[in-house]
Design a protein around this motif. Structure first.
Motif, PDB file in Angstrom:
ATOM      1  N   ILE A  63      -7.555   3.340  -8.667  1.00  0.00           N
ATOM      2  CA  ILE A  63      -8.869   3.499  -8.034  1.00  0.00           C
ATOM      3  C   ILE A  63      -9.531   2.140  -7.959  1.00  0.00           C
ATOM      4  O   ILE A  63      -9.569   1.398  -8.946  1.00  0.00           O
ATOM      5  N   ALA A  64     -10.039   1.838  -6.784  1.00  0.00           N
ATOM      6  CA  ALA A  64     -10.690   0.524  -6.588  1.00  0.00           C
ATOM      7  C   ALA A  64     -11.868   0.378  -7.529  1.00  0.00           C
ATOM      8  O   ALA A  64     -12.641   1.318  -7.738  1.00  0.00           O
ATOM      9  N   GLU A 103       0.806  -1.217   0.000  1.00  0.00           N
ATOM     10  CA  GLU A 103       0.000   0.000   0.000  1.00  0.00           C
ATOM     11  C   GLU A 103       0.848   1.280   0.000  1.00  0.00           C
ATOM     12  O   GLU A 103       0.413   2.324  -0.497  1.00  0.00           O
ATOM     13  N   ALA A 161      -6.462  -0.796  -6.567  1.00  0.00           N
ATOM     14  CA  ALA A 161      -6.267   0.405  -5.745  1.00  0.00           C
ATOM     15  C   ALA A 161      -4.791   0.670  -5.444  1.00  0.00           C
ATOM     16  O   ALA A 161      -4.457   1.723  -4.893  1.00  0.00           O
TER      17      ALA A 161
END
Length: 502
Positions: free
Chosen positions: A495-496, A441, A490
């Motif tokens: 973008i998810a 992340e 993501a």
């Protein structure tokens, strides 16, 4: 014996020639008086403002006065001739002072091309009458003053590099104009005015132009000397090298290949090439000395990569200068003057790219997580590949993009290998997915293109296998294939996606 009676002394009688000469002097006196150099209207030029015939009459009158002096001097025993000689000499001296004034006016006339015909006739008259020293002195004085306005050289030895750098900006344009246009025009003017004696014309030109040419070259010398081996100053050195290479043929032609100006220009050109090679060597050394363990957080593009590649993009604009410098080096280190080239700059720029890539590889191996090391290599190699497209012909074609894709594949295997192994063993799959996503992340992509490449590669490797796993064990797991797809989508600034679409 008859006494010898002494004959009476001969009396000098006026002859026809004497009468003609006297009349010639009288006519000249009238014209000289009209254009007397000490008159209040002396700024009114005989050559610029009066009619052309009158200027020609004045030149003929001056020549007549010189011939009259020679006539009177041919018989010094004649009292009349002595008086005529004094008068003719006085008038000639006055006429020459007028011509000296006219020379100043002609050479100082603003916004006007020099009247070469008038200057040449005026100089020939003065030199023929024995006033060559005055003519040459006045000519040099005026032409030096005119050239001095070209460029004012400050005390360069007291300036900082930034001040020298600012000085170069105007120097580049001035030097090109001076050596390619102004000095050749000055040489042509000297050759025309003193056409009667080529050696005089050459000597006058040297006295007029050499100091100003040396002043211009002093700026180039100062810039090269101050540049040392600093890579950030290389571009100014290359600007100087470009300008010197461009004007060198004109310098050799106008000043002569054996002149001090030519020798100094050649030396400055050679030293600029040496300084440029030194700066490139210094850049290479700084890349190699960069600590391999100094990595970038999240696998980002390293500042070294950005600096070097942007530097090389700028450097590619100087291919011509690099070609000439490489050729100069092939001439056995001799400061000879040459503007030809026979080598390519690809070795210089291409070699630095390879040095950078080797350093990137070393840095990639310094990461604790193998996946992050591969991501770092993918990002940095991708950045190099993007910049290489801007280098055009500066380096040989190489598929750096393919290398970036190989690093992406290596990243996927390392970052998602535990997930794929868990799927194969049908054990701890969801925990492995969550751990992989949490780890990545805070990892970053070089740009949106690389982010898309990373997400696509991870999705292609993980989601189809997870979907098969879900079909067999869906009742026992809570993450759907759509959930896994959205998690991957993501990452790296993505973008998810809606999980229902998978």
């Amino acid at each position: 014996m008859v006494d010898m009676i002494p004959s009476p002394p001969q009396r000098h009688r006026r002859t026809l020639s004497t009468t003609v000469v006297d009349e010639t002097v009288a006519a000249a006196a009238t014209l000289v008086s009209k254009w007397h150099p000490d008159d209040a209207n002396s700024a009114y030029s005989l050559f610029l403002h009066a009619s052309a015939p009158e200027a020609d009459h004045f030149l003929r009158a001056a020549a007549d006065l010189h011939r009259s002096m020679l006539f009177f001097a041919s018989d010094p025993t004649n009292a009349h001739n002595g008086h005529g000689l004094v008068q003719a000499h006085h008038l000639l001296d006055t006429a020459m002072r007028r011509l000296q004034l006219e020379l100043r006016l002609l050479l100082s006339a603003p916004g006007r091309d020099h009247d070469a015909r008038s200057l040449r006739a005026l100089a020939q008259t003065m030199m023929a009458a024995g006033y060559g020293k005055e003519c040459i002195s006045t000519f040099k004085e005026r032409r030096r003053a005119a050239l001095r306005r070209l460029y004012t050289v400050v005390q360069l030895h007291k300036l900082t590099w930034d001040q020298v750098d600012d000085n170069i900006q105007s120097w580049l344009a001035t030097a090109r104009a001076a050596f390619s246009s102004v000095f050749p025009a000055e040489k042509e003017l000297c050759d025309t005015v003193f056409a009667g004696d080529a050696s005089v014309g050459d000597a006058v030109f040297e006295d007029v132009a050499n100091d100003q040419a040396a002043n211009l070259l002093a700026v180039a010398e100062a810039a090269v000397a101050r540049a040392r081996r600093a890579p950030e100053r290389l571009f100014r050195v290359l600007d100087v090298h470009d300008a010197l290479s461009e004007v060198l043929p004109a310098i050799l032609s106008v000043f002569g290949d054996r002149s001090e100006v030519a020798k100094r220009a050649c030396s400055a050109l050679f030293k600029a090439g040496e300084a440029a090679r030194g700066a490139l060597a210094s850049l290479e050394a700084s890349i190699q000395k960069e600590p391999s363990k100094a990595t970038a957080a999240g696998g980002a593009v390293h500042p070294l990569t950005r600096y070097v590649m942007n530097y090389l993009v700028f450097l590619a604009d100087y291919e011509g200068a690099l070609d000439r410098i490489n050729h100069q080096q092939q001439q056995q280190g001799s400061p000879e003057c040459s503007s030809s080239s026979s080598s390519s700059s690809s070795m210089s720029i291409g070699w630095l790219v390879q040095v950078l890539l080797r350093k990137i590889e070393a840095k990639g191996g310094s990461y604790r997580e193998a996946a992050l090391g591969h991501l770092f290599l993918a990002n940095n190699t991708h950045y190099v590949a993007k910049k290489v497209t801007n280098l055009q012909e500066a380096i040989e074609e190489d598929d750096y993009g393919a290398a970036a894709r190989r690093h992406v594949d290596a990243y996927v295997r390392a970052a998602w290998g535990k997930v794929l192994n868990a799927i194969a063993a049908a054990d701890g799959v969801e925990e492995a997915v969550m751990e992989a996503v949490a780890t990545q992340e805070r990892w970053v992509a070089a740009d949106e293109e690389m982010g898309e490449m990373l997400r696509a590669a991870a999705t292609a490797a993980v989601v189809p296998k997870y979907r098969m796993f879900y079909r067999r064990h869906g009742a026992a797991v809570r993450l759907t294939p759509g959930d896994v797809n959205a998690m991957i989508a993501a990452l790296f600034g993505g973008i998810a996606t809606d999980s229902t679409s998978c």
